[in-house]
Write a protein that holds these residues in place. Structure first.
Motif, short mmCIF file in Angstrom:
data_model
loop_
_atom_site.label_atom_id
_atom_site.label_comp_id
_atom_site.label_asym_id
_atom_site.label_seq_id
_atom_site.Cartn_x
_atom_site.Cartn_y
_atom_site.Cartn_z
N LEU A 82 0.93 -1.22 -0.06
CA LEU A 82 -0.06 -0.10 -0.18
C LEU A 82 0.81 1.27 -0.07
O LEU A 82 0.43 2.37 -0.66
CB LEU A 82 -0.91 0.15 1.41
CG LEU A 82 -2.17 -0.38 1.25
CD1 LEU A 82 -3.03 -0.38 2.61
CD2 LEU A 82 -3.08 0.24 0.36
N TYR A 83 1.95 1.25 0.77
CA TYR A 83 2.84 2.21 0.73
C TYR A 83 3.38 2.56 -0.50
O TYR A 83 3.62 3.94 -0.78
CB TYR A 83 3.82 2.41 2.04
CG TYR A 83 3.10 2.49 3.24
CD1 TYR A 83 1.78 2.47 3.76
CD2 TYR A 83 3.89 2.87 4.61
CE1 TYR A 83 1.36 2.66 4.79
CE2 TYR A 83 3.31 3.22 5.95
CZ TYR A 83 2.14 3.01 6.17
OH TYR A 83 1.52 3.14 6.95
N ARG A 84 3.94 1.49 -0.92
CA ARG A 84 4.39 1.87 -2.60
C ARG A 84 3.55 2.45 -3.19
O ARG A 84 3.67 3.52 -3.97
CB ARG A 84 4.77 0.30 -2.77
CG ARG A 84 5.17 0.35 -4.58
CD ARG A 84 6.13 1.31 -4.90
NE ARG A 84 7.53 0.91 -4.36
CZ ARG A 84 8.61 1.79 -4.52
NH1 ARG A 84 8.52 2.82 -4.91
NH2 ARG A 84 9.66 1.58 -3.72
N ILE A 85 2.39 1.90 -3.40
CA ILE A 85 1.32 2.83 -4.22
C ILE A 85 1.12 4.16 -3.77
O ILE A 85 1.20 5.02 -4.59
CB ILE A 85 -0.14 2.01 -3.90
CG1 ILE A 85 -0.08 0.50 -4.63
CG2 ILE A 85 -1.28 2.73 -4.94
CD1 ILE A 85 -1.30 -0.23 -4.46
N ALA A 86 0.94 4.24 -2.54
CA ALA A 86 1.12 5.80 -2.05
C ALA A 86 2.19 6.53 -2.53
O ALA A 86 2.00 7.71 -2.76
CB ALA A 86 0.77 5.96 -0.38
N ILE A 87 3.31 6.16 -2.28
CA ILE A 87 4.52 6.83 -2.96
C ILE A 87 4.48 7.06 -4.33
O ILE A 87 4.61 8.25 -4.85
CB ILE A 87 5.80 5.97 -2.31
CG1 ILE A 87 6.08 6.13 -1.01
CG2 ILE A 87 6.92 6.74 -3.10
CD1 ILE A 87 7.36 5.28 -0.21
N ASN A 88 3.92 6.28 -4.95
CA ASN A 88 3.81 6.41 -6.30
C ASN A 88 2.99 7.53 -6.92
O ASN A 88 3.07 8.44 -7.59
CB ASN A 88 3.40 4.92 -7.48
CG ASN A 88 4.85 4.12 -7.39
OD1 ASN A 88 5.95 4.51 -7.02
ND2 ASN A 88 4.54 2.76 -7.49
N CYS A 89 1.70 7.40 -6.13
CA CYS A 89 0.67 8.40 -6.16
C CYS A 89 1.01 9.78 -5.74
O CYS A 89 0.92 10.68 -6.55
CB CYS A 89 -0.62 8.19 -5.51
SG CYS A 89 -1.54 6.53 -6.08
N ALA A 90 2.08 9.75 -4.79
CA ALA A 90 2.35 11.13 -4.45
C ALA A 90 3.62 11.66 -5.32
O ALA A 90 3.26 12.92 -5.71
CB ALA A 90 3.13 11.07 -2.68
N LEU A 91 4.34 10.75 -5.73
CA LEU A 91 5.39 11.31 -6.73
C LEU A 91 4.55 11.81 -8.12
O LEU A 91 5.06 12.79 -8.62
CB LEU A 91 6.30 10.33 -6.90
CG LEU A 91 7.16 9.84 -5.78
CD1 LEU A 91 8.28 8.71 -6.47
CD2 LEU A 91 7.98 11.18 -5.51
N SER A 92 3.55 11.01 -8.25
CA SER A 92 2.78 11.34 -9.59
C SER A 92 2.09 12.64 -9.40
O SER A 92 1.90 13.59 -10.31
CB SER A 92 1.95 10.38 -10.02
OG SER A 92 1.14 10.65 -10.84
#
Lengths: 189, 222
Positions: A82-92
């Motif tokens: 989940l945190y990986r998805i969150a980091i990707n979403c935040a970077l995006s």
């Protein structure tokens, strides 16, 4: 002997919820949201700065997780996934919005929300610590924040930082060492 | 007693992890750091400072004004909807067995056709010719008695015994169907056309029988 037996029967609640979701139980996802939305929000908040944006990115994170959870194979923990998805979403999100609000992030990132807590902590000391963290090299900063603020294990930190567990431990060591140097220099002034 | 400097450096790099999560170090790593701390007072001072700093970091209040968690949860619920999505591989999981079944069916059909083509049928020359006439012996009595089966180029045509149009070329052209019964009685007729059979009278037949009995005819047939 007892410890190993106990740990052998310990079931990761997230893995169990993910399995129930995969078998069609929609409510299991709500429980995953309830368990992790605060952690995801605080993680995202460190990237995007503003609370409202953090809530949007958090929602986006869980929407992506909802679509992907049925295919989640459990190679990593649900939390680090989940945190990986969150980091990707935040970077995006940052890529899309960096040009719009370049200065707001840094200012907002140094604020402390609760005045009572800030007073307990000593607001200035907290601000100094946060300012010192900002100066860390990106990898060390990521590892330190995931470890200290998100309370992840070194194994989970390694999964998110794309490195070995040992490298995560070493990066954590140098992050702390560098912080001490930065804060020590400030004390000397 | 000083140890291996390279190894000591590597072990020192584990100090923060040792301070913050000793349980996440292996027994060997833990023993090595313990060893270093026991013989290096400077490292012990580092350990104390590191512990204090990590404690301060952990005590920092979270940044930002926390949102209404219930509202955020509701908004996520509304955004994702109620239908649990199926993974792509579950939607496609019947592809492989389906293709295997289709392939097996295709192989069976091809082998069946090839086998039928390889079966030696009655001789053919030119266009479809009548080569055998068979009366089916299978099935129930009445129907078997009344049915004629004609082999045409490996296919069977059926007709009634009393059908006047049985030997009509047009009729032969119309019905061609696979035959899986066994012919019970066979008689052969040759030639490209059959009309001449109808033109034969008693005299002709007699002459033909005499010719068949003649030594010349026997020589030709042996």
């Amino acid at each position: 002997m007892l410890d190993s037996a106990t740990s052998a029967v310990t079931v990761d609640p997230d893995a169990e919820l993910a399995e129930r979701f995969r078998s069609g139980e929609r409510a299991a996802f709500d429980q995953i949201v309830r368990r992790h939305q605060q952690g995801v929000w605080h993680l995202v908040r460190r990237y995007v700065g503003r609370e409202a944006d953090a809530s949007d990115v958090t929602q986006q994170t869980f929407v992506r997780a909802f679509r992907g959870l049925a295919g989640f194979r459990g190679a990593a923990s649900v939390r680090s996934w989940l945190y990986r998805i969150a980091i990707n979403c935040a970077l995006s999100w940052l890529r899309d919005h960096r040009r719009e609000e370049p200065t707001e992030l840094a200012d907002d990132a140094l604020t402390v929300a609760s005045p009572v807590l800030a007073q307990l902590m000593g607001g200035q000391e907290g601000a100094r610590l946060r300012a010192a963290i900002v100066k860390l090299p990106p990898k060390q900063k990521l590892v330190l924040e995931l470890r200290v603020f998100d309370d992840l294990s070194f194994k989970e930190v390694a999964e998110l930082a794309d490195c070995s567990e040992n490298t995560a431990k070493v990066n954590f060591h140098y992050a702390v060492k560098r912080l001490r140097e930065i804060l020590g220099d400030r004390d000397a002034r | 007693m000083p140890g291996d400097p390279k190894r000591d450096r590597g072990d020192t790099e584990l100090l923060a992890a040792y301070v913050d999560g000793v349980s996440e170090l292996s027994l060997d790593e833990r023993r090595r750091v313990d060893d270093l701390l026991a013989r290096d007072p400077a490292l012990r001072a580092d350990e104390a400072a590191t512990r204090a700093l990590i404690h301060d970091l952990r005590e920092l209040p979270p940044e930002g004004q926390a949102p209404d968690w219930a509202a955020l949860e509701r908004s996520i619920h509304e955004a994702v909807g109620d239908t649990v999505p199926r993974p792509w591989y579950r939607a496609w999981r019947w592809i492989v067995p389906g293709m295997a079944l289709a392939t097996a069916a295709a192989i069976i059909i091809v082998l069946g056709v090839a086998n039928r083509a390889a079966t030696p049928g009655p001789s053919t020359s030119g266009s479809a010719q009548l080569t055998e006439i068979a009366v089916t012996a299978e099935g129930d009595g009445d129907r078997a008695d009344d049915t004629l089966a004609l082999w045409l180029d490996g296919a069977i045509v059926e007709g009634e015994l009393d059908d006047d149009a049985l030997l009509d070329d047009g009729w032969l052209d119309d019905e061609v169907a696979p035959y899986d019964g066994e012919p019970a009685a066979i008689s052969l007729l040759g030639g490209d056309a059959l009309e001449w059979v109808e033109t034969l009278d008693g005299e002709d037949l007699e002459r033909a029988e005499q010719w068949l009995d003649s030594p010349r005819s026997r020589r030709g047939r042996s």
